[in-house]
Design a protein around this motif. Structure first.
Motif, PDB file in Angstrom:
ATOM      1  N   VAL A 146      42.269  30.759  40.644  1.00  0.00           N
ATOM      2  CA  VAL A 146      41.435  31.789  41.249  1.00  0.00           C
ATOM      3  C   VAL A 146      41.185  31.443  42.710  1.00  0.00           C
ATOM      4  N   GLU A 172      45.187  45.357  45.379  1.00  0.00           N
ATOM      5  CA  GLU A 172      43.839  45.097  44.873  1.00  0.00           C
ATOM      6  C   GLU A 172      43.783  45.269  43.358  1.00  0.00           C
ATOM      7  N   GLY A 173      43.183  44.301  42.677  1.00  0.00           N
ATOM      8  CA  GLY A 173      42.986  44.398  41.240  1.00  0.00           C
ATOM      9  C   GLY A 173      44.150  43.922  40.403  1.00  0.00           C
ATOM     10  N   ARG A 174      45.257  43.521  41.035  1.00  0.00           N
ATOM     11  CA  ARG A 174      46.397  43.059  40.263  1.00  0.00           C
ATOM     12  C   ARG A 174      46.480  41.537  40.279  1.00  0.00           C
ATOM     13  N   LEU A 175      47.207  41.002  39.312  1.00  0.00           N
ATOM     14  CA  LEU A 175      47.486  39.574  39.251  1.00  0.00           C
ATOM     15  C   LEU A 175      48.859  39.298  39.830  1.00  0.00           C
ATOM     16  N   ALA A 188      44.673  35.001  40.827  1.00  0.00           N
ATOM     17  CA  ALA A 188      43.664  36.050  40.655  1.00  0.00           C
ATOM     18  C   ALA A 188      42.566  35.873  41.684  1.00  0.00           C
ATOM     19  N   ARG A 189      41.993  36.983  42.111  1.00  0.00           N
ATOM     20  CA  ARG A 189      40.804  36.930  42.950  1.00  0.00           C
ATOM     21  C   ARG A 189      39.574  36.702  42.075  1.00  0.00           C
ATOM     22  N   GLY A 191      36.309  37.406  40.324  1.00  0.00           N
ATOM     23  CA  GLY A 191      35.755  38.669  39.863  1.00  0.00           C
ATOM     24  C   GLY A 191      36.753  39.567  39.173  1.00  0.00           C
ATOM     25  N   ARG A 192      38.034  39.276  39.301  1.00  0.00           N
ATOM     26  CA  ARG A 192      39.041  40.098  38.625  1.00  0.00           C
ATOM     27  C   ARG A 192      38.956  39.831  37.120  1.00  0.00           C
ATOM     28  N   PRO A 193      38.843  40.854  36.272  1.00  0.00           N
ATOM     29  CA  PRO A 193      38.681  40.620  34.833  1.00  0.00           C
ATOM     30  C   PRO A 193      39.919  39.982  34.203  1.00  0.00           C
ATOM     31  N   TRP A 194      39.681  39.026  33.312  1.00  0.00           N
ATOM     32  CA  TRP A 194      40.769  38.446  32.512  1.00  0.00           C
ATOM     33  C   TRP A 194      40.919  39.234  31.211  1.00  0.00           C
ATOM     34  N   PRO A 200      34.886  38.282  34.267  1.00  0.00           N
ATOM     35  CA  PRO A 200      35.351  38.112  35.643  1.00  0.00           C
ATOM     36  C   PRO A 200      35.837  36.680  35.901  1.00  0.00           C
TER      37      PRO A 200
END
Length: 235
Positions: A146, A172-175, A188-189, A191-194, A200
């Protein structure tokens, strides 16, 4: 150049170290291996997975690699040992990743890490039949890191010549999936959901030692590093 995870070191809350030892060697049946005093380590195929006491209650995402022709057997084995995590939308406990030609299941360990068993068809197929055994696991398949995906991807490309083989590090929002199919660093950034819980992502120290790449060492902003190890050639 084929890569692999030689050693992965994660941090955990001190209080759960004994539970992790029981979970990985007892519930999952993985072989304990020597570790630093106070740490817990097990052999997962080609990988040593180690936990050390840290600050707070860090959590991570990682995946264990199942032979491509053994997912159904691994699923039956897991059902008897683990509380599988469902897809929050469908309730399904088997995840089909058609674009990867892969299947997976998810679970929590005692430290609330999001663990995964994944099988990529055509990779590591053994022809074995019957009940699944934990020593069939090939190693770690994924480790989540992360941070800032574009900067991490650039460093991994420059240092180890590892490409983005799936996903994206800029959208944005992608892995971003770095390395190769079945042996992947997931960028991953925070806060990005796993998957599959939607929890997050959080940045915590992680040390990853790779085999099958050129020499190098990347220091991570979250603490820890990604580096290369030279393995002796068989005599």
């Amino acid at each position: 150049m084929s890569i692999s995870f030689h050693h992965v070191l994660l941090e955990t809350a001190t209080a759960v170290v004994p539970e992790l030892a029981m979970f990985y060697s007892g519930t999952l049946g993985l072989r304990p291996v020597p570790a630093e005093t106070g740490n817990v380590a097990v052999a997962v195929g080609e990988t040593t997975l180690e936990f050390r006491p840290g600050h707070g209650r860090p959590f991570y995402h990682y995946a264990l690699l199942v032979p491509g022709d053994r997912f159904d057997a691994a699923y039956r084995w897991a059902v008897g040992r683990l509380a599988l995590l469902p897809d929050v939308r469908t309730g399904a406990k088997v995840f089909d990743f058609e674009h990867w030609d892969a299947q997976a299941l998810y679970f929590h360990d005692p430290a609330d890490n999001i663990g995964e068993l994944i099988a990529h068809r055509g990779i590591g197929e053994s022809g074995v039949t019957g009940r699944f055994q934990p020593d069939e696991l090939l190693g770690l398949s994924e480790v989540g890191i992360v941070g800032d995906p574009p900067l991490l991807a650039e460093a991994l490309a420059e240092t180890f010549a590892l490409p983005v083989w799936s996903g994206s590090v800029t959208e944005e929002g992608r892995l971003g999936f770095i390395g190769e199919k079945a042996r992947t660093l997931i960028l991953a950034r925070a806060g990005r959901p796993w998957l599959p819980t939607g929890r997050p992502a959080e940045a915590h120290p992680v040390e990853v030692v790779l085999a099958g790449v050129v020499d190098g060492d990347i220091q991570l902003d979250s603490g820890g590093s990604v580096r290369r190890v030279s393995l002796p050639h068989p005599s």
